[in-house]
Design a protein around this motif. Structure first.
Motif, PDB file in Angstrom:
ATOM      1  N   THR A 218     -13.558   0.221  -1.389  1.00 15.88           N
ATOM      2  CA  THR A 218     -13.592   1.658  -1.670  1.00 15.88           C
ATOM      3  C   THR A 218     -14.087   1.980  -3.073  1.00 15.88           C
ATOM      4  OG1 THR A 218     -11.270   1.594  -2.371  1.00 15.88           O
ATOM      5  CG2 THR A 218     -11.704   2.123  -0.058  1.00 15.88           C
ATOM      6  N   PHE A 219     -14.672   0.984  -3.760  1.00 12.48           N
ATOM      7  CA  PHE A 219     -15.048   1.235  -5.156  1.00 12.48           C
ATOM      8  C   PHE A 219     -16.104   2.319  -5.285  1.00 12.48           C
ATOM      9  CE2 PHE A 219     -18.717  -1.268  -4.171  1.00 12.48           C
ATOM     10  CZ  PHE A 219     -19.675  -0.984  -5.147  1.00 12.48           C
ATOM     11  N   ARG A 220     -16.865   2.585  -4.234  1.00 10.54           N
ATOM     12  CA  ARG A 220     -17.906   3.613  -4.301  1.00 10.54           C
ATOM     13  C   ARG A 220     -17.340   5.034  -4.186  1.00 10.54           C
ATOM     14  NH1 ARG A 220     -23.131   1.668  -3.615  1.00 10.54           N
ATOM     15  NH2 ARG A 220     -23.275  -0.513  -2.988  1.00 10.54           N
ATOM     16  N   LEU A 221     -16.109   5.170  -3.732  1.00 10.75           N
ATOM     17  CA  LEU A 221     -15.568   6.512  -3.522  1.00 10.75           C
ATOM     18  C   LEU A 221     -15.382   7.237  -4.849  1.00 10.75           C
ATOM     19  CD1 LEU A 221     -12.811   6.072  -0.789  1.00 10.75           C
ATOM     20  CD2 LEU A 221     -15.090   7.078  -0.521  1.00 10.75           C
ATOM     21  N   PRO A 222     -15.784   8.509  -4.941  1.00  8.17           N
ATOM     22  CA  PRO A 222     -15.558   9.279  -6.168  1.00  8.17           C
ATOM     23  C   PRO A 222     -14.088   9.626  -6.313  1.00  8.17           C
ATOM     24  CG  PRO A 222     -16.465  10.693  -4.462  1.00  8.17           C
ATOM     25  CD  PRO A 222     -16.470   9.296  -3.899  1.00  8.17           C
ATOM     26  N   GLY A 223     -13.624   9.692  -7.555  1.00 10.90           N
ATOM     27  CA  GLY A 223     -12.200   9.892  -7.788  1.00 10.90           C
ATOM     28  C   GLY A 223     -11.829  11.213  -8.423  1.00 10.90           C
ATOM     29  N   GLY A 224     -12.816  12.095  -8.677  1.00 12.99           N
ATOM     30  CA  GLY A 224     -12.523  13.350  -9.349  1.00 12.99           C
ATOM     31  C   GLY A 224     -12.030  14.423  -8.397  1.00 12.99           C
ATOM     32  N   TYR A 225     -11.847  15.631  -8.941  1.00  9.11           N
ATOM     33  CA  TYR A 225     -11.359  16.755  -8.147  1.00  9.11           C
ATOM     34  C   TYR A 225     -12.433  17.803  -7.891  1.00  9.11           C
ATOM     35  CZ  TYR A 225      -6.636  14.945  -8.783  1.00  9.11           C
ATOM     36  OH  TYR A 225      -5.514  14.150  -8.756  1.00  9.11           O
ATOM     37  N   THR A 226     -13.698  17.480  -8.148  1.00  6.93           N
ATOM     38  CA  THR A 226     -14.753  18.423  -7.806  1.00  6.93           C
ATOM     39  C   THR A 226     -14.821  18.580  -6.293  1.00  6.93           C
ATOM     40  OG1 THR A 226     -16.531  16.792  -7.562  1.00  6.93           O
ATOM     41  CG2 THR A 226     -16.076  17.607  -9.805  1.00  6.93           C
ATOM     42  N   ALA A 227     -15.446  19.670  -5.836  1.00  4.81           N
ATOM     43  CA  ALA A 227     -15.598  19.891  -4.395  1.00  4.81           C
ATOM     44  C   ALA A 227     -16.366  18.744  -3.751  1.00  4.81           C
ATOM     45  CB  ALA A 227     -16.310  21.215  -4.152  1.00  4.81           C
TER      46      ALA A 227
END
Length: 334
Positions: A218-227
Motif C-alpha cells: 500500500t506504499f503508493r496510497l496517498p495519506g493526506g486529507y485532500t479530496a
C-alpha cells in the motif's frame, strides 16, 4: 467556507445495501438523527413557496430557519442521498423556471428524498426541479454542493450541477469526495493501479538482494486529507476489505473504512483559523431502513430505525438526542 466530506456505497453478502459518509465541516451543524414524516411541509428559501413531501425521511438533520434540513438520509422506500461540498465547481441556474420547484442547494435533498422512491424515479422527475443561484440560503449564501444517491437495489449515481442542468451519472466506483468532479477522480485512479493489499516481493539490485522490511503493497496510497487523496484511499479500501456476511458486520466494516478518512479536530485549519473536522459519521442501511450515527465527541454507535409505527404515527419532525461526551462501557461492573 470549505468542507471535506467522503461518501461511499457498500453491500453485505446477505444483500443489504448501504450509503455512508463523513461530514467534515468547520461551521457547527449540530446535526442529529432526525425523522421527517410524510407530508412534511417545508418552505423554499428562494421564493417562499411551500412544498410537501410524499415520503417519510430519516437522516442527519437540524432546523435552520423555517425548515429541518437534511444533509444525508434515506426515505421509506430506501432511496438515500448525501450532499457534499463542490467548491469552485457547482453551477446553478441563474433564474427560476416557472412551474418548477425552485430551491437553493441545501434544500434539494428535501425534494429528492421526499418525492422519489428510487434512482429511476429521481431520474424521471429531475425535470421538475431547479437549483437556483441565490444568497437566500440558510447560511446567507448558496452552498456549492454535489450529491450522491443510492437506492434499495444498490444502484449508485452522482449529480454534479455544472451548468448543464441536473443530470445523474452512474458512480461505478461507489465513492464520492469533493472537487474536482467525479470524472476527474475516476480517471485519476489509473495512477494508483500499483497499490495492492499483498506484499511486493524482494528484488536484486546488482548482487544485493533487497527483501521487504514490512507490509509494502500500500506504499503508493496517498495519506493526506485532500479530496483527491481521500477518494483514492476510500476506493482502494472499499474494494479490498473483507466482505461482511451480515448487515451488522457491514456497519462495523464501513465505519472502519470511514475511519481511514476521518479528520481529527486541529489537523485541517482554514485561513481564518477555524478547524474543519469530521463532525459525524453516518451509515445508512437501505435494506433494513436503519441509520447508524457516530458523533465526533462520542464514538458510541447510535442506531435508529424507520419503523412502520414511526411512519404511521409520528406526524411531526422528531430529533433523536445523542450524548455529546464520550460514553464508556465500564468492565468493572461486569
Amino acid at each position: 467556507m470549505t468542507t471535506m466530506c467522503t461518501s461511499l456505497s457498500f453491500s453485505a453478502l446477505d444483500g443489504s445495501k448501504f450509503l455512508a459518509r463523513t461530514m467534515d465541516f468547520a461551521f457547527e451543524l449540530h446535526g442529529a438523527p432526525t425523522f421527517l414524516p410524510e407530508e412534511y411541509q417545508w418552505t423554499s428559501s428562494f421564493d417562499e413557496e411551500v412544498y410537501s413531501t410524499k415520503y417519510a425521511i430519516m437522516g442527519t438533520g437540524a432546523k435552520f430557519g423555517k425548515n429541518y434540513m437534511i444533509a444525508d438520509g434515506f426515505n421509506e422506500y430506501g432511496l438515500s442521498a448525501a450532499e457534499l461540498y463542490f467548491a469552485n465547481a457547482a453551477e446553478y441556474d441563474q433564474e427560476p423556471t416557472d412551474g418548477a420547484v425552485n430551491v437553493v442547494a441545501e434544500e434539494f435533498l428535501l425534494w429528492a428524498l421526499g418525492n422519489n422512491k428510487s434512482i429511476e424515479d429521481l431520474n424521471n422527475n429531475l425535470k421538475d426541479v431547479r437549483i437556483i443561484e441565490s444568497a437566500k440560503g440558510v447560511m446567507g449564501v448558496n452552498q456549492p454542493l454535489h450529491f450522491i444517491f443510492s437506492d434499495a437495489t444498490g444502484a449508485t449515481y452522482v449529480l454534479e450541477p455544472q451548468g448543464n442542468g441536473l443530470v445523474l451519472q452512474e458512480d461505478k466506483v461507489g465513492v464520492m469526495t469533493n472537487t474536482p468532479d467525479y470524472n476527474w477522480h475516476k480517471t485519476n485512479l489509473a495512477n494508483y493501479l500499483g497499490a495492492q493489499p499483498t506484499n511486493f516481493a524482494g528484488k536484486t539490485f546488482g548482487e544485493e538482494e533487497v527483501i521487504p522490511l514490512g507490509q509494502n503493497g500500500t506504499f503508493r496510497l496517498p495519506g493526506g486529507y485532500t479530496a483527491v487523496d481521500r477518494f483514492v484511499r476510500t476506493a482502494f479500501i472499499r474494494e479490498s476489505v473483507e466482505k461482511p456476511e451480515t448487515a451488522q458486520q457491514a456497519v462495523n466494516m464501513i465505519l472502519h473504512v470511514l475511519d481511514s478518512v476521518t479528520i481529527p479536530r486541529g489537523v485541517n485549519i482554514k485561513d481564518n483559523g477555524e478547524s474543519s473536522y469530521t463532525q459525524y459519521q453516518t451509515v445508512l442501511d437501505l435494506t433494513n431502513k436503519a441509520m447508524y450515527f457516530v458523533p465526533y465527541g462520542n464514538r458510541t454507535i447510535y442506531s435508529v430505525a424507520m419503523t412502520d409505527d414511526l411512519i404511521k404515527n409520528q406526524s411531526e419532525p422528531k430529533q433523536f438526542p445523542v450524548a455529546a461526551d464520550q460514553q464508556f462501557a465500564n468492565l468493572n461492573d461486569k
